[in-house]
Design an enzyme around this catalytic site. Structure first.
Site, short mmCIF file in Angstrom:
data_model
loop_
_atom_site.label_atom_id
_atom_site.label_comp_id
_atom_site.label_asym_id
_atom_site.label_seq_id
_atom_site.Cartn_x
_atom_site.Cartn_y
_atom_site.Cartn_z
N TYR A 81 0.83 -1.20 0.00
CA TYR A 81 0.00 0.00 0.00
C TYR A 81 0.87 1.26 0.00
O TYR A 81 1.84 1.36 0.76
CB TYR A 81 -0.94 0.02 1.19
CG TYR A 81 -2.05 -1.01 1.15
CD1 TYR A 81 -2.33 -1.73 -0.01
CD2 TYR A 81 -2.83 -1.27 2.27
CE1 TYR A 81 -3.35 -2.67 -0.06
CE2 TYR A 81 -3.86 -2.21 2.24
CZ TYR A 81 -4.10 -2.92 1.07
OH TYR A 81 -5.12 -3.86 1.04
N SER B 121 -13.62 -4.52 -0.81
CA SER B 121 -14.56 -3.83 -1.72
C SER B 121 -16.00 -4.29 -1.48
O SER B 121 -16.70 -4.69 -2.42
CB SER B 121 -14.16 -4.06 -3.17
OG SER B 121 -14.85 -3.19 -4.05
N PRO B 122 -16.49 -4.24 -0.23
CA PRO B 122 -17.82 -4.77 0.08
C PRO B 122 -18.97 -3.96 -0.51
O PRO B 122 -20.10 -4.44 -0.53
CB PRO B 122 -17.85 -4.76 1.61
CG PRO B 122 -16.93 -3.66 2.00
CD PRO B 122 -15.82 -3.71 0.98
N LEU B 123 -18.71 -2.75 -0.97
CA LEU B 123 -19.75 -1.96 -1.63
C LEU B 123 -19.77 -2.19 -3.13
O LEU B 123 -20.65 -1.70 -3.84
CB LEU B 123 -19.56 -0.46 -1.34
CG LEU B 123 -19.54 -0.06 0.14
CD1 LEU B 123 -19.40 1.45 0.27
CD2 LEU B 123 -20.79 -0.54 0.86
#
Length: 291
Positions: free
Chosen positions: A50, A204-206
């Site tokens: 990251y 990325s749960p949305l």
């Protein structure tokens, strides 16, 4: 997941906290991590890559000033992806799961995060060249030395996990899972986690709901508009509630660095989505009723 470690049911993803996103200052990170802890979001998800290998150090500098006790939070990090960046001499993006490299990567993460241990180490993505014996050597050494408490993977299929488990126990799997990307519900990945008691984390749960307009997201929006008053919930809360409804006990990794949206995310845990509402949303995502 057979462990004494208690991970929060909503996990704070740090990918956009640094160079790859908001470029938060040290003081801003201190405020944000304290805000998370106050909400009950005590688990922080990292990866060595990251911010082109910089965000762990930025977070660690803030954590040392935060006043948060290490035993009250959980740190997850990942290793294995080798990027082409100025700080490394890589000729090509690749995966490295040699035991020496895994150990070195973890030691780098510990130094950057200002911590003596990781609660959970994940292999970031599967490699066609990964050797279970080689990986097992590293994980055994790291556990014996107290540098990691648990070991898991990210983006691995059940067969890839089965390969690793010929030599080492896999205690968690972090996978892409959302209303707009739910293949793991059908391809055996979540079944495997339930059967084996692995912790499931969803990155990325949305999904793509807020990122792009399409026939699929338009269909989903119509159903969400119908359900929002019923549950007194926002769009993102309903999307999280849909993921949370699965019996695998999925822990969403939320990538927002916005304090308001983090507060909304934790409230999603209170939503008990009804069975038929869950399938209404699935039908909207698929564009057809279930078979």
């Amino acid at each position: 997941m057979n462990s004494t470690t208690e991970y929060s049911k909503i996990i704070a993803g740090t990918m956009t906290w640094g160079k790859w996103g908001k470029r938060l200052t040290t003081d801003e990170m201190v405020c944000l991590m304290n805000h998370c802890v106050d909400l009950g979001i005590t688990t922080f998800d990292h990866a060595d890559i990251y911010g082109d290998y910089t965000t762990e150090a930025d977070f660690g500098a803030a954590f040392s000033k935060s006043g948060i006790q290490r035993e009250n939070v959980q740190f997850i990090s990942k290793c294995g992806i080798q990027f082409k960046v100025e700080s490394r001499s890589n000729k090509v993006k690749h995966y490295d799961y040699d035991s020496e490299y895994i150990i070195w990567s973890v030691e780098q993460s510990l130094q950057k995060l200002n911590t003596e241990y990781l609660d959970l180490l994940l292999l970031h993505r599967p490699s066609p060249l990964m050797d279970p014996e080689e990986i097992s050597l590293a994980i055994s050494k790291l556990k014996q030395e107290g540098k990691i408490k648990q070991f898991g993977v990210s983006n691995f299929s059940p067969s890839q996990i089965k390969l690793l488990e010929t030599k080492v126990k896999v205690e968690g799997n972090q996978v892409e899972c959302s209303l707009t990307s739910n293949d793991v519900m059908d391809n055996g990945t979540l079944d495997d986690c339930i059967i084996k008691g692995r912790m499931v984390m969803a990155w990325s749960p949305l999904g793509t709901y807020f990122r792009k307009s399409s026939d699929r997201t338009n269909r989903i929006q119509k159903i969400i508009d119908q359900l929002a008053p019923k549950y007194n919930a926002t769009e993102d809360q309903l999307l999280l509630a849909w993921v949370l409804r699965h019996p695998a006990g999925i822990r969403p990794v939320v990538g927002t660095a916005n304090e308001v949206r983090l507060a909304l995310a934790i409230k999603a845990l209170e939503i008990q989505m009804e069975l038929e509402d869950w399938f209404l949303l699935l039908e909207a995502s698929n564009g057809s009723e279930v078979a």
